[in-house]
Design an enzyme around this catalytic site. Structure first.
Site, PDB file in Angstrom:
ATOM      1  N   GLU A  71      -0.057  -6.742   2.187  1.00  0.00           N
ATOM      2  CA  GLU A  71      -0.247  -7.446   3.322  1.00  0.00           C
ATOM      3  C   GLU A  71      -1.430  -7.083   3.974  1.00  0.00           C
ATOM      4  OE1 GLU A  71       2.032  -9.287   4.484  1.00  0.00           O
ATOM      5  OE2 GLU A  71       3.949  -8.877   3.445  1.00  0.00           O
ATOM      6  N   CYS A  98      -1.716  -6.276  13.059  1.00  0.00           N
ATOM      7  CA  CYS A  98      -2.456  -7.462  12.370  1.00  0.00           C
ATOM      8  C   CYS A  98      -1.894  -8.775  13.001  1.00  0.00           C
ATOM      9  CB  CYS A  98      -1.761  -7.176  10.991  1.00  0.00           C
ATOM     10  SG  CYS A  98       0.039  -7.000  11.125  1.00  0.00           S
TER      11      CYS A  98
HETATM   12  P1  NDP Z   1      -7.759  -0.081   5.164  1.00  0.00           P
HETATM   13  O1  NDP Z   1      -7.613  -1.138   4.252  1.00  0.00           O
HETATM   14  O2  NDP Z   1      -9.112   0.597   5.329  1.00  0.00           O
HETATM   15  O3  NDP Z   1      -6.813   1.175   4.753  1.00  0.00           O
HETATM   16  C1  NDP Z   1      -5.421   1.194   4.675  1.00  0.00           C
HETATM   17  C2  NDP Z   1      -4.940   1.975   3.651  1.00  0.00           C
HETATM   18  O4  NDP Z   1      -5.470   2.024   2.407  1.00  0.00           O
HETATM   19  C3  NDP Z   1      -5.126   3.516   4.081  1.00  0.00           C
HETATM   20  O5  NDP Z   1      -4.289   4.595   3.977  1.00  0.00           O
HETATM   21  C4  NDP Z   1      -6.631   3.613   3.483  1.00  0.00           C
HETATM   22  O6  NDP Z   1      -6.911   5.115   3.400  1.00  0.00           O
HETATM   23  C5  NDP Z   1      -6.091   3.300   2.088  1.00  0.00           C
HETATM   24  N1  NDP Z   1      -7.258   2.813   0.956  1.00  0.00           N
HETATM   25  C6  NDP Z   1      -8.689   2.697   1.677  1.00  0.00           C
HETATM   26  N2  NDP Z   1      -9.285   2.572   0.564  1.00  0.00           N
HETATM   27  C7  NDP Z   1      -8.593   2.558  -0.522  1.00  0.00           C
HETATM   28  C8  NDP Z   1      -8.859   2.340  -2.135  1.00  0.00           C
HETATM   29  N3  NDP Z   1      -9.914   1.961  -2.381  1.00  0.00           N
HETATM   30  N4  NDP Z   1      -7.600   2.527  -2.742  1.00  0.00           N
HETATM   31  C9  NDP Z   1      -6.395   2.888  -2.429  1.00  0.00           C
HETATM   32  N5  NDP Z   1      -6.275   3.218  -1.080  1.00  0.00           N
HETATM   33  C10 NDP Z   1      -7.352   2.860   0.105  1.00  0.00           C
HETATM   34  O7  NDP Z   1      -7.055  -0.657   6.430  1.00  0.00           O
HETATM   35  P2  NDP Z   1      -6.912   0.088   7.818  1.00  0.00           P
HETATM   36  O8  NDP Z   1      -6.282   1.373   7.896  1.00  0.00           O
HETATM   37  O9  NDP Z   1      -8.239  -0.036   8.537  1.00  0.00           O
HETATM   38  O10 NDP Z   1      -6.007  -0.821   8.673  1.00  0.00           O
HETATM   39  C11 NDP Z   1      -6.242  -2.293   9.277  1.00  0.00           C
HETATM   40  C12 NDP Z   1      -6.275  -3.476   8.432  1.00  0.00           C
HETATM   41  O11 NDP Z   1      -4.823  -3.376   8.212  1.00  0.00           O
HETATM   42  C13 NDP Z   1      -6.502  -4.375   9.286  1.00  0.00           C
HETATM   43  O12 NDP Z   1      -7.298  -5.355   8.195  1.00  0.00           O
HETATM   44  C14 NDP Z   1      -5.237  -5.154   9.527  1.00  0.00           C
HETATM   45  O13 NDP Z   1      -5.189  -6.636   9.390  1.00  0.00           O
HETATM   46  C15 NDP Z   1      -4.315  -4.943   8.029  1.00  0.00           C
HETATM   47  N6  NDP Z   1      -3.091  -4.831   8.637  1.00  0.00           N
HETATM   48  C16 NDP Z   1      -2.304  -6.072   7.930  1.00  0.00           C
HETATM   49  C17 NDP Z   1      -1.082  -6.071   8.165  1.00  0.00           C
HETATM   50  C18 NDP Z   1      -0.133  -7.032   7.652  1.00  0.00           C
HETATM   51  O14 NDP Z   1       0.958  -6.965   7.873  1.00  0.00           O
HETATM   52  N7  NDP Z   1      -0.566  -8.192   7.105  1.00  0.00           N
HETATM   53  C19 NDP Z   1      -0.184  -5.198   9.066  1.00  0.00           C
HETATM   54  C20 NDP Z   1      -1.229  -3.980   9.731  1.00  0.00           C
HETATM   55  C21 NDP Z   1      -2.457  -4.138   9.196  1.00  0.00           C
HETATM   56  P3  NDP Z   1      -7.396   5.832   4.608  1.00  0.00           P
HETATM   57  O15 NDP Z   1      -7.271   5.011   5.963  1.00  0.00           O
HETATM   58  O16 NDP Z   1      -7.340   7.246   4.576  1.00  0.00           O
HETATM   59  O17 NDP Z   1      -9.126   5.707   4.151  1.00  0.00           O
END
Ligand code: NDP
Length: 475
Positions: free
Chosen positions: A253, A287
């Protein structure tokens, strides 16, 4: 200060790891710390999850798993205020939002999958095959195995439980990693799990960063059979590369740049009220939030004026989750101010108290930017909406469907035929008509294009988290 954040591995809590600070987004002050899982701890979590797959958990019936999900839901409800406190401390979101959306929805996630499980039956075919051979075919659903659940900071508990509940419902074991910015409610969830008579290792939780840390190690781990991820599209691509070598299934997602379409025949007051909600709920950090609104030209000025007035009057909103995210949003506003017009907001609110150290951005309405401007094309994920006029239904659809994302869209119209014509023609996973974010948890949830892979919700999640197997007996 918040209660200690700990990992939960193999049925025990663990506070090991280099501590990282937790920051209060409302004031910008340090509000505690959390331990970053080492690679060795991630290994232990995956090993514990693997071992649990062949323990007593393997023989739990769907009815037993459904009762477990209800016990977890009961456990969250019993500590409801603590969950609300933790979610607000981590995200800075208004208490009203956490107590009416985030925490109740987490409870509903567990209960809805429990109810679905009880009513679910396997399919069988005991009629001759189409070419006339006698056979009894039936389907057996097996768990995928060890599932990594990686969730973002915007709706920390809601989105984590949206995956954990169906993963457990289908008999998998889980290693979860919440965003390092918002680990509090995940830690409380582990405490609830610990009291819910769950075999050790079925649910594990590790904290820490994403890239080159716990998140990345989990996705690269050969012991992880599938990855369920919500976050940015770019991170989704990285994870896809990480699992490619072992062909592990993914459920993604991802990001969005959601459009709203306002037709001149709409109830304008309702469209304005709905757009204020869809653009500014959780300060745009959802999102599903609308970041671009296309308005039919005859009502453009009236809509823009009313929306800007509404945005200026908004109170009780929360800050951006972090200084980095606030700076990113303000960067877009700087470019927008130079290239277009700001109808409302555009800056940082001043409170005259300790909130002035926090990560605030005013609810902002923009107009006059070209469609290829970064503020119109890229996901901002803040309290920012851009308005542009359109002249025909075809043009409105072309504008809404342009761009790399396809998560959600909203159509405001008083014409039933138009609603049914326009909504299905949108390149999105979810289209709302005359409403926004009205959710039935049984319906497919997800996006097309760069907004995701696969669908969550109801049977869609149960299908993702299980492997259907066909057994054929010759008759
Ligand atoms: P990120 O992609 O930055 O992070 C999401 C999760 O992935 C966090 O736990 C993060 O850890 C982890 N992560 C980051 N890099 C890696 C990697 N290389 N390998 C594995 N895990 C990783 O997203 P955000 O937290 O900034 O969230 C916002 C985004 O989420 C927006 O783009 C939004 O649109 C999307 N979103 C989509 C939804 C949907 O249903 N389509 C719903 C809600 C949000 P850490 O934060 O600790 O770096």
């Amino acid at each position: 200060m918040r209660s200690p954040v700990r990992h939960y591995v193999g049925g025990g809590f663990d506070g090991s790891g280099v501590p990282f600070p937790l920051v209060d987004p409302v004031r910008g002050t340090t509000a505690g710390e959390a331990p970053a899982a080492s690679r060795e701890l991630v290994d232990r979590a995956v090993d514990a999850a693997r071992a649990a797959l062949s323990g007593p958990w393997a023989s739990w019936s769907p009815a037993e798993r459904a009762r477990l999900l209800h016990r977890i839901a009961d456990g969250i409800e019993a500590r409801f205020e603590e969950f609300v406190d933790a979610e607000c401390a981590d995200t800075g979101k208004p208490r009203e939002l956490a107590s009416t959306v985030d925490i109740p929805r987490a409870v509903a996630n567990f209960r809805s999958y429990a109810d679905l499980l009880v009513g679910r039956a396997e399919r069988s075919w005991n009629t001759p095959t189409p070419d006339g051979r006698g056979a009894l075919n039936y389907t057996v659903h097996k768990p995928l195995g060890v599932v990594a659940v990686i969730s973002p900071w915007n709706l920390p508990l809601l989105l984590l439980t949206w995956k954990v509940a169906p993963a457990l419902a289908t008999g998998n074991t889980v290693v979860a990693k919440p965003s390092e910015l918002t680990p509090g409610t995940a830690c409380l969830l582990a405490e609830v799990m610990a009291g819910a008579e769950l075999p050790p290792g079925v649910f594990n939780l590790v904290h820490g960063g994403g890239g080159d840390a716990a998140g990345q190690w989990l996705t690269e781990h050969p012991g992880v059979d599938a990855v369920a991820f919500t976050g940015e599209s770019r991170t989704g691509s990285t994870i896809m590369r990480a699992v490619a070598g072992r062909l592990a299934p993914v459920s993604f997602e991802l990001g969005g740049k959601n459009a709203g379409l306002v037709f001149a025949d709409a109830d304008l007051e309702r469209a304005v009220e709905g757009t204020l909600r869809s653009a500014f709920t959780h300060s745009g950090q959802v999102c599903l939030c609308t970041e671009r609104v296309y308005v039919e030209r005859p009502v453009f000025d009236a809509f823009a004026e009313a929306l800007a007035a509404g945005a200026r009057e908004l109170t009780g909103y929360g800050p951006m989750v972090s200084a980095a995210h606030r700076d990113k949003v303000l960067g877009y506003l700087g470019k927008a101010a130079a290239d277009g017009r700001i109808l409302a907001g555009g800056g940082v609110p001043r409170f005259g108290d300790d909130r002035d150290g926090g990560f605030w951005v005013e609810p902002t309405v923009l107009t006059g930017l070209p469609e290829d401007h970064p503020a119109v094309r890229e996901e901002i994920f803040g309290p920012v909406v851009h308005l542009a006029p359109f002249d025909t239904e075809e043009e409105a659809l072309a504008l809404a469907n342009a761009g790399p994302y396809g998560l959600a869209a909203t159509v405001w119209t008083g014409d039933v035929s138009r609603a049914h014509r326009v909504a299905p023609a949108l390149d999105v996973g979810i289209a709302w008509v005359n409403t926004w974010n009205l959710r039935d948890l049984r319906t497919p949830f997800g996006g097309v294009k760069a907004s995701g892979i696969g669908r969550e919700g109801g049977d869609h999640s149960l299908d993702f988290f299980s492997e259907p197997m066909n057994v054929c007996v010759k008759l």
